[in-house]
Write an enzyme that holds these catalytic residues in place. Structure first.
Site, short mmCIF file in Angstrom:
data_model
loop_
_atom_site.label_atom_id
_atom_site.label_comp_id
_atom_site.label_asym_id
_atom_site.label_seq_id
_atom_site.Cartn_x
_atom_site.Cartn_y
_atom_site.Cartn_z
N ASP A 161 0.75 -0.83 0.08
CA ASP A 161 0.42 -0.20 0.12
C ASP A 161 0.59 0.99 -0.01
O ASP A 161 1.78 2.00 1.13
CB ASP A 161 -0.62 0.06 1.34
CG ASP A 161 -1.62 1.21 1.32
OD1 ASP A 161 -2.13 1.92 1.06
OD2 ASP A 161 -2.89 1.07 2.29
N ASN A 176 3.82 5.63 -10.77
CA ASN A 176 2.57 6.16 -11.56
C ASN A 176 1.61 5.79 -11.12
O ASN A 176 0.98 4.79 -10.68
CB ASN A 176 3.16 4.89 -12.54
CG ASN A 176 1.78 4.88 -13.49
OD1 ASN A 176 1.60 5.40 -14.24
ND2 ASN A 176 0.71 4.04 -14.01
N TYR A 213 -8.14 15.79 -7.27
CA TYR A 213 -7.17 15.53 -7.99
C TYR A 213 -6.20 16.61 -9.00
O TYR A 213 -4.25 16.17 -8.01
CB TYR A 213 -7.90 14.70 -9.55
CG TYR A 213 -7.03 13.97 -10.58
CD1 TYR A 213 -6.45 12.88 -10.02
CD2 TYR A 213 -6.70 14.61 -11.29
CE1 TYR A 213 -5.21 12.16 -10.97
CE2 TYR A 213 -5.71 14.56 -12.73
CZ TYR A 213 -5.41 12.85 -12.42
OH TYR A 213 -4.19 12.47 -13.42
N LYS A 218 -2.45 17.10 -8.38
CA LYS A 218 -1.04 17.04 -8.49
C LYS A 218 -0.68 17.86 -9.48
O LYS A 218 0.68 17.97 -9.77
CB LYS A 218 -2.04 16.78 -10.27
CG LYS A 218 -2.89 15.38 -10.25
CD LYS A 218 -1.33 14.06 -10.41
CE LYS A 218 -2.12 12.45 -10.38
NZ LYS A 218 -0.81 11.61 -9.60
N THR A 251 -6.80 4.16 -22.74
CA THR A 251 -6.68 2.72 -22.45
C THR A 251 -7.92 2.99 -22.45
O THR A 251 -8.70 4.23 -22.92
CB THR A 251 -5.93 2.99 -20.57
OG1 THR A 251 -7.05 4.28 -20.10
CG2 THR A 251 -4.70 3.63 -20.89
#
Length: 250
Positions: free
Chosen positions: A52, A79, A149, A153, A184
């Site tokens: 984790d 990543n 998010y 970032k 993806t």
């Protein structure tokens, strides 16, 4: 160009994702010993580790295990990321959504750097490369962005910048990559929930297409290699020109 990472021990955190796997495969093609790390069971890398990445003890222990098994550490690719379904405007999201986004996207990278970089500095000769996954959303304002998010970032970019400068004379390089849309199934599904969403966004993508997994992996491999030896503290756009242009429909 292949063989640029020969003999180097590379940790890929968040290895179970498609981008993580693509990077791990490219590192291996370049001659690296690859350790893939994720919180779910997986088989990525020459050594697959389950940990984790938001648990400090687990992260510290993982790096000790890597160095014990391989004798060195040269590259860390973080990543990691989470864009939760409740992450919208701050006026609509819960505090828990905010905290989850910070933990997954920023705290995980903080821990990876805190406990991984000392091993890079102890490797002989000392030095190495850290590449942190960020987003083009950290470089622009957006009325529709997932705000937790994007804020996390942006924190990744600043942390990478600070570490790059702080460690510049130690031989350790730290850079962030501003990911744009990479092809993806999950990315397409996210953008196609609204049938018109992809078309609306594509207008603002100068190249008019998704990036490929191979393009993403090649960029990360370059930053990991000595070919990028004079690049540190940078935020490298991997977005097809999105953050550099204002476009309108033809």
């Amino acid at each position: 160009m292949f063989g640029r990472l020969a003999g180097k021990v590379c940790v890929v955190n968040g290895a179970a994702s498609l981008i993580g796997r693509a990077v791990a495969d490219r590192f291996a093609d370049e001659g690296a010993v690859v350790v893939g790390v994720d919180k779910v069971s997986h088989s990525v890398g020459g050594q697959a580790v389950r940990a984790d990445l938001t648990d400090e003890d687990a992260v510290a222990g993982m790096y000790r295990e890597v160095v014990r098994d391989h004798g060195r550490l040269d590259v860390i690719y973080n990543n990691v990321g989470l864009m939760g379904p409740g992450d919208r405007s701050i006026f609509e999201m819960t505090l828990q959504t905010w905290r989850d986004a910070q933990d997954a996207n920023l705290t995980s990278i903080f821990l990876a750097c805190k406990h991984g970089i000392p091993h890079l500095r102890e490797t002989e000769p000392s030095g190495g490369s850290v590449i942190n996954a960020a987003s083009f959303l950290a470089a622009v304002g957006s009325a529709t962005a997932p705000m937790a998010y994007a804020a996390a970032k942006a924190g990744v970019v600043q942390l990478s910048r600070d570490l790059g400068v702080h460690l510049a004379r130690s031989g350790v390089r730290v850079n962030a990559v501003l990911f744009g849309p990479i092809e993806t199934p999950q990315q397409r599904e996210l953008l196609q929930r609204d049938p018109s969403a992809l078309d609306k966004r594509m207008v603002h993508w100068p190249m008019g297409r998704f990036g490929t997994l191979d393009e993403a992996a090649a960029t990360i491999a370059f930053l990991a290699s000595d070919d990028a030896g004079f690049i540190t503290g940078a935020a490298i756009p991997l977005d097809g020109g999105i953050t550099e242009a204002f476009t309108v429909p033809e």
